[in-house]
Scaffold this motif. Structure first.
Motif, short mmCIF file in Angstrom:
data_model
loop_
_atom_site.label_atom_id
_atom_site.label_comp_id
_atom_site.label_asym_id
_atom_site.label_seq_id
_atom_site.Cartn_x
_atom_site.Cartn_y
_atom_site.Cartn_z
N LEU A 91 0.79 -1.34 0.27
CA LEU A 91 -0.01 0.08 -0.14
C LEU A 91 0.92 1.20 -0.10
O LEU A 91 0.32 2.45 -0.11
N SER A 92 2.04 1.03 0.48
CA SER A 92 2.96 2.35 0.67
C SER A 92 3.60 2.62 -0.78
O SER A 92 4.02 3.50 -0.83
N LEU A 93 3.60 1.64 -1.74
CA LEU A 93 4.40 1.65 -3.21
C LEU A 93 3.73 2.90 -3.99
O LEU A 93 4.55 3.65 -4.51
N PRO A 94 2.39 2.94 -4.12
CA PRO A 94 2.19 4.14 -4.93
C PRO A 94 2.54 5.44 -4.70
O PRO A 94 2.44 6.33 -5.51
N LEU A 108 -2.63 -1.99 -9.73
CA LEU A 108 -3.50 -2.72 -9.07
C LEU A 108 -4.12 -2.08 -8.00
O LEU A 108 -5.45 -2.02 -7.68
N VAL A 109 -3.24 -1.40 -7.06
CA VAL A 109 -3.56 -0.84 -5.87
C VAL A 109 -4.59 0.73 -6.25
O VAL A 109 -5.63 0.81 -5.91
N LYS A 110 -4.17 1.02 -7.28
CA LYS A 110 -4.88 2.34 -7.91
C LYS A 110 -6.11 1.88 -8.52
O LYS A 110 -7.00 2.75 -8.45
N ARG A 111 -6.06 0.78 -9.27
CA ARG A 111 -7.30 0.27 -9.82
C ARG A 111 -8.66 0.05 -8.90
O ARG A 111 -9.80 0.40 -9.20
N PHE A 112 -8.14 -0.81 -7.75
CA PHE A 112 -9.15 -1.03 -6.79
C PHE A 112 -9.30 0.01 -5.79
O PHE A 112 -10.40 -0.14 -5.20
N GLY A 113 -8.46 0.60 -5.51
CA GLY A 113 -8.54 1.67 -4.27
C GLY A 113 -8.01 0.78 -3.03
O GLY A 113 -7.99 -0.24 -3.03
N THR A 114 -7.65 1.69 -2.10
CA THR A 114 -7.19 1.11 -0.94
C THR A 114 -8.07 0.10 -0.24
O THR A 114 -7.61 -0.94 0.26
N GLU A 116 -10.75 -1.40 -1.21
CA GLU A 116 -11.05 -2.50 -2.06
C GLU A 116 -9.61 -3.57 -1.95
O GLU A 116 -9.90 -4.78 -1.92
N PHE A 117 -8.55 -2.96 -2.25
CA PHE A 117 -7.10 -3.73 -2.20
C PHE A 117 -6.91 -4.44 -0.80
O PHE A 117 -6.68 -5.79 -1.03
N ILE A 118 -7.38 -3.84 0.16
CA ILE A 118 -7.19 -4.42 1.47
C ILE A 118 -8.29 -5.80 1.65
O ILE A 118 -7.71 -6.68 1.95
N GLY A 119 -9.54 -5.50 1.16
CA GLY A 119 -10.35 -6.62 1.23
C GLY A 119 -9.84 -7.90 0.23
O GLY A 119 -10.19 -8.97 0.75
N LEU A 120 -9.63 -7.44 -0.93
CA LEU A 120 -9.01 -8.52 -1.84
C LEU A 120 -7.88 -9.19 -1.38
O LEU A 120 -7.94 -10.41 -1.19
N TYR A 121 -6.86 -8.48 -0.71
CA TYR A 121 -5.69 -9.13 -0.16
C TYR A 121 -5.98 -10.09 0.96
O TYR A 121 -5.58 -11.30 1.16
#
Length: 372
Positions: A91-94, A108-114, A116-121
């Protein structure tokens, strides 16, 4: 003993660093910094805090509960902490800014948003972890290396993404001398991963057990410290560049304002010149008007002006000439002479003569008549 030293050092350094980073984040957020530009500081701080928190848990398990480092609960906790740490690093990379092409994970992080990405991960890693833990918990034959397989792929993926983003950022900021430390970080992460996945009994066939444990502890501490160092350098270089960009932006605004003022000054000068020309023209007209007032007209010319004042634009020159009992040619001759005396030329001559006659009360010189 080595594991206790490792966890103690990790806990102290990481927790202190996390607190400092959190204070930096709060200060930047309360300032003029945009929220998106400082999110990386928050996630970076959480990644460091996760390491410190995991080290405290390990100390608690080993020193208080007297569990061995190979106890399944210790391993499970270590895997969960490592997965959480990987999430925060991703999450810090963007927020690592550079001019090069972004990596797949950043997109991928920007595509899903923070969120959504946390939920997916969390969903994907949670399901995988559940399968591994269920398969190994009651299976005494499963090794710790099998459990760590949950974390190995994501750790390697994070290491590659981190290497690319850090190298891109340092290259964009003309800090290519930092490429070697970033590569060293990548190597240390791979070594730490290898230390987890290589079966200990196989390793002990080649090297001493104490040396193998010492290498693992040193590697674990080294890559954490190097990670903190690189991100700290990146953070302060970001701060320096932000201040530099702010000053450059302020300088551009001042230059733009200066250009606007110069343009406005130029317009004022042109307007002033125009007003001066108008004033000069008015002075000339006033001078000519004063001269006109001193002109001595003949009786016939006064009569012509009187008739113009009386009839105005209602009658043509021919009609006024008829009223005066003179020919049109004679009337126009008088008009020509009057215009010459008054310096009247161009179109609108009749209207100017009428205006002059009215303003100077020539109506009394009009030809006697019964009606208009």
């Amino acid at each position: 003993m080595l594991s206790t030293i490792e966890h103690t050092i990790t806990a102290i350094v990481c927790l202190i660093t996390a607190i400092v980073i959190q204070r930096i984040f709060v200060r930047e957020r309360s300032g003029d910094a945009a929220e998106d530009s400082i999110k990386g500081i928050k996630w970076f701080g959480l990644a460091i805090f996760t390491w410190g928190f995991g080290a405290i848990l390990n100390l608690l398990f080993i020193e208080v509960f007297n569990w061995s480092v190979t106890h399944k609960m210790v391993i499970y906790t270590g895997v969960m902490i490592s997965l959480a740490n990987s999430l925060f690093i991703l999450l810090s990379l963007p927020s690592i800014e550079h001019s090069k092409k972004r990596s797949f994970i950043v997109k991928l992080v920007k595509r899903f948003g923070t969120r959504e990405f946390i939920g997916l991960y969390s969903g994907v890693m949670g399901m995988i972890s559940f399968v591994f833990i269920t398969a190994s918990y009651n299976n005494e034959g499963s090794s710790n290396n099998f459990i760590w397989l949950i974390d190995i792929p994501i750790s390697i993926f994070v290491a590659l993404s981190l290497l690319y983003e850090l190298n891109s950022a340092f290259s964009s900021r003309k800090m290519k001398f930092m490429l070697l430390p970033t590569f060293a970080l990548f190597v240390l992460i791979l070594f730490a991963v290898s230390h987890r996945i290589i079966p200990q009994d196989r390793a002990l066939e080649i090297i001493d057990q104490q040396f193998w444990a010492m290498v693992g502890s040193i590697t674990a501490i080294s890559f954490k410290f190097l990670f903190i160092l690189l991100f700290s350098i990146l953070l302060y270089s970001w701060k320096f560049l932000s201040e530099k960009e702010h000053h450059e932006s302020l300088a551009k605004e001042l230059n733009l304002e200066n250009s606007k003022l110069k343009l406005r000054l130029g317009r004022l000068e042109l307007s002033n010149e125009s007003h001066l020309d108008t004033i000069s023209s008015m002075k000339k007209e006033l001078s000519a008007f004063k001269k006109n007032q001193k002109v001595n007209f003949s009786d016939r010319q006064k009569e012509v002006l009187g008739n113009l004042a009386y009839f105005g634009v209602d009658k043509s020159y021919a009609e006024i000439a008829s009223t005066m009992n003179i020919s049109l040619e004679g009337f126009q001759t008088h008009i020509y002479q009057i215009k010459k005396l008054l310096n009247i030329s161009g179109s609108g001559g009749k209207e100017q003569l009428i205006t002059f006659a009215l303003e100077n009360n020539f109506s009394s010189f009009a030809t006697p008549h019964d009606n208009k």
